[in-house]
Design a protein around this motif. Structure first.
Motif, mmCIF file in Angstrom:
data_model
loop_
_atom_site.group_PDB
_atom_site.id
_atom_site.type_symbol
_atom_site.label_atom_id
_atom_site.label_comp_id
_atom_site.label_asym_id
_atom_site.label_seq_id
_atom_site.Cartn_x
_atom_site.Cartn_y
_atom_site.Cartn_z
ATOM 1 N N GLU A 151 0.795 -1.224 0.000
ATOM 2 C CA GLU A 151 0.000 0.000 0.000
ATOM 3 C C GLU A 151 0.832 1.281 0.000
ATOM 4 O OE1 GLU A 151 -2.565 -0.367 3.346
ATOM 5 O OE2 GLU A 151 -3.669 -2.048 2.482
ATOM 6 N N LEU A 152 2.150 1.177 0.185
ATOM 7 C CA LEU A 152 2.994 2.369 0.228
ATOM 8 C C LEU A 152 3.080 3.015 -1.149
ATOM 9 C CD1 LEU A 152 5.973 1.127 2.428
ATOM 10 C CD2 LEU A 152 3.998 2.483 3.142
ATOM 11 N N ASP A 153 3.137 4.344 -1.169
ATOM 12 C CA ASP A 153 3.297 5.031 -2.445
ATOM 13 C C ASP A 153 4.782 5.067 -2.832
ATOM 14 O OD1 ASP A 153 4.510 7.124 -1.026
ATOM 15 O OD2 ASP A 153 2.727 8.371 -1.049
ATOM 16 N N ASP A 154 5.050 5.525 -4.058
ATOM 17 C CA ASP A 154 6.418 5.497 -4.587
ATOM 18 C C ASP A 154 7.390 6.337 -3.752
ATOM 19 O OD1 ASP A 154 5.794 3.750 -6.636
ATOM 20 O OD2 ASP A 154 5.227 5.366 -8.004
ATOM 21 N N ARG A 155 6.920 7.452 -3.202
ATOM 22 C CA ARG A 155 7.791 8.293 -2.376
ATOM 23 C C ARG A 155 8.239 7.544 -1.121
ATOM 24 N NH1 ARG A 155 6.968 11.002 2.097
ATOM 25 N NH2 ARG A 155 4.742 10.652 1.993
ATOM 26 N N MET A 156 7.304 6.862 -0.493
ATOM 27 C CA MET A 156 7.637 6.101 0.713
ATOM 28 C C MET A 156 8.572 4.938 0.397
ATOM 29 S SD MET A 156 4.020 5.907 2.646
ATOM 30 C CE MET A 156 3.186 7.337 3.275
ATOM 31 N N LEU A 157 8.330 4.274 -0.738
ATOM 32 C CA LEU A 157 9.216 3.181 -1.141
ATOM 33 C C LEU A 157 10.627 3.693 -1.414
ATOM 34 C CD1 LEU A 157 6.848 1.150 -3.484
ATOM 35 C CD2 LEU A 157 7.623 0.518 -1.187
ATOM 36 N N LYS A 158 10.712 4.872 -2.021
ATOM 37 C CA LYS A 158 12.024 5.463 -2.281
ATOM 38 C C LYS A 158 12.748 5.753 -0.961
ATOM 39 C CE LYS A 158 14.347 9.192 -4.705
ATOM 40 N NZ LYS A 158 14.224 10.419 -5.469
ATOM 41 N N ASP A 159 12.007 6.225 0.044
ATOM 42 C CA ASP A 159 12.606 6.463 1.362
ATOM 43 C C ASP A 159 13.177 5.177 1.950
ATOM 44 O OD1 ASP A 159 11.998 9.139 1.258
ATOM 45 O OD2 ASP A 159 10.234 8.997 2.559
ATOM 46 N N LEU A 160 12.515 4.056 1.677
ATOM 47 C CA LEU A 160 12.989 2.763 2.166
ATOM 48 C C LEU A 160 14.117 2.189 1.312
ATOM 49 C CD1 LEU A 160 9.577 1.054 2.991
ATOM 50 C CD2 LEU A 160 11.262 1.941 4.611
ATOM 51 N N GLY A 161 14.265 2.735 0.111
ATOM 52 C CA GLY A 161 15.330 2.274 -0.781
ATOM 53 C C GLY A 161 14.950 1.053 -1.595
ATOM 54 N N ILE A 162 13.651 0.865 -1.840
ATOM 55 C CA ILE A 162 13.226 -0.255 -2.671
ATOM 56 C C ILE A 162 12.322 0.242 -3.790
ATOM 57 C CG2 ILE A 162 13.424 -1.949 -0.809
ATOM 58 C CD1 ILE A 162 10.441 -1.862 -0.474
ATOM 59 N N SER A 163 12.272 -0.526 -4.857
ATOM 60 C CA SER A 163 11.467 -0.140 -6.015
ATOM 61 C C SER A 163 10.057 -0.720 -5.896
ATOM 62 C CB SER A 163 12.119 -0.666 -7.301
ATOM 63 O OG SER A 163 12.050 -2.083 -7.332
ATOM 64 N N ARG A 164 9.172 -0.243 -6.745
ATOM 65 C CA ARG A 164 7.800 -0.748 -6.770
ATOM 66 C C ARG A 164 7.812 -2.247 -7.115
ATOM 67 N NH1 ARG A 164 3.462 0.022 -4.500
ATOM 68 N NH2 ARG A 164 3.807 2.224 -4.724
ATOM 69 N N ALA A 165 8.673 -2.649 -8.044
ATOM 70 C CA ALA A 165 8.759 -4.057 -8.439
ATOM 71 C C ALA A 165 9.213 -4.932 -7.267
ATOM 72 C CB ALA A 165 9.706 -4.218 -9.619
ATOM 73 N N GLN A 166 10.177 -4.452 -6.507
ATOM 74 C CA GLN A 166 10.638 -5.209 -5.343
ATOM 75 C C GLN A 166 9.527 -5.336 -4.306
ATOM 76 O OE1 GLN A 166 13.981 -2.634 -4.597
ATOM 77 N NE2 GLN A 166 15.445 -4.293 -5.031
ATOM 78 N N ALA A 167 8.780 -4.266 -4.096
ATOM 79 C CA ALA A 167 7.676 -4.291 -3.134
ATOM 80 C C ALA A 167 6.594 -5.268 -3.587
ATOM 81 C CB ALA A 167 7.096 -2.889 -2.965
ATOM 82 N N GLN A 168 6.276 -5.258 -4.867
ATOM 83 C CA GLN A 168 5.261 -6.173 -5.379
ATOM 84 C C GLN A 168 5.729 -7.621 -5.296
ATOM 85 O OE1 GLN A 168 4.589 -4.472 -9.258
ATOM 86 N NE2 GLN A 168 2.858 -3.245 -8.516
ATOM 87 N N PHE A 169 7.014 -7.849 -5.562
ATOM 88 C CA PHE A 169 7.555 -9.200 -5.442
ATOM 89 C C PHE A 169 7.447 -9.696 -3.998
ATOM 90 C CE2 PHE A 169 11.123 -12.000 -4.383
ATOM 91 C CZ PHE A 169 10.851 -13.065 -5.237
ATOM 92 N N GLU A 170 7.833 -8.864 -3.054
ATOM 93 C CA GLU A 170 7.772 -9.247 -1.639
ATOM 94 C C GLU A 170 6.326 -9.483 -1.212
ATOM 95 O OE1 GLU A 170 9.072 -10.371 2.008
ATOM 96 O OE2 GLU A 170 10.338 -9.962 0.281
ATOM 97 N N ALA A 171 5.415 -8.641 -1.673
ATOM 98 C CA ALA A 171 4.006 -8.777 -1.299
ATOM 99 C C ALA A 171 3.377 -10.038 -1.886
ATOM 100 C CB ALA A 171 3.227 -7.545 -1.750
ATOM 101 N N SER A 172 3.921 -10.541 -2.981
ATOM 102 C CA SER A 172 3.350 -11.733 -3.615
ATOM 103 C C SER A 172 3.871 -13.042 -3.034
ATOM 104 C CB SER A 172 3.641 -11.695 -5.120
ATOM 105 O OG SER A 172 5.025 -11.909 -5.362
ATOM 106 N N ARG A 173 4.862 -12.964 -2.174
ATOM 107 C CA ARG A 173 5.425 -14.173 -1.587
ATOM 108 C C ARG A 173 4.436 -14.821 -0.621
ATOM 109 N NH1 ARG A 173 10.896 -12.913 1.110
ATOM 110 N NH2 ARG A 173 10.807 -15.137 1.406
ATOM 111 N N PRO A 174 4.478 -16.150 -0.496
ATOM 112 C CA PRO A 174 3.597 -16.811 0.476
ATOM 113 C C PRO A 174 3.959 -16.436 1.914
ATOM 114 C CG PRO A 174 4.879 -18.421 -0.801
ATOM 115 C CD PRO A 174 5.275 -17.066 -1.257
ATOM 116 N N ILE A 175 2.998 -16.506 2.804
ATOM 117 C CA ILE A 175 3.235 -16.037 4.175
ATOM 118 C C ILE A 175 4.222 -16.905 4.937
ATOM 119 C CG2 ILE A 175 1.022 -14.875 4.371
ATOM 120 C CD1 ILE A 175 0.013 -17.299 5.951
ATOM 121 N N TRP A 176 4.427 -18.132 4.522
ATOM 122 C CA TRP A 176 5.339 -19.002 5.262
ATOM 123 C C TRP A 176 6.783 -18.820 4.846
ATOM 124 C CZ3 TRP A 176 1.482 -20.726 2.038
ATOM 125 C CH2 TRP A 176 1.868 -21.228 0.816
ATOM 126 N N ARG A 177 7.069 -17.950 3.905
ATOM 127 C CA ARG A 177 8.455 -17.687 3.498
ATOM 128 C C ARG A 177 8.901 -16.343 3.957
ATOM 129 N NH1 ARG A 177 8.890 -20.046 -2.543
ATOM 130 N NH2 ARG A 177 8.408 -22.143 -1.985
#
Length: 69
Positions: free
Chosen positions: A43-69
């Motif tokens: 749910e973070l916007d691009d500005r917040m992701l930039k503050d964290l140092g990750i891209s939108r693609a990285q955030a989407q990849f992490e969000a798509s991972r199963p909860i047990w990993r």
């Protein structure tokens, strides 16, 4: 001359009764935390992701991972 054998693996403790319940509760808590934080990351916007140092693609990849990993 003698041979020394080193073992790096420790025996896994056998869980019984309350220990099993405690173990399952902790695994569930970790999985739930993964689910919640990954939804928040998504749910973070691009500005917040930039503050964290990750891209939108990285955030989407992490969000798509199963909860047990």
């Amino acid at each position: 001359m003698s041979i020394i054998t080193l073992s790096w693996s420790l025996p896994r403790p056998r869980l019984r009764g309350a220990a099993v319940s405690s173990w399952m509760t902790s695994k569930f808590a970790i999985a739930w935390r993964n689910y919640v934080t990954r939804r928040q990351l998504e749910e973070l916007d691009d500005r917040m992701l930039k503050d964290l140092g990750i891209s939108r693609a990285q955030a989407q990849f992490e969000a798509s991972r199963p909860i047990w990993r």
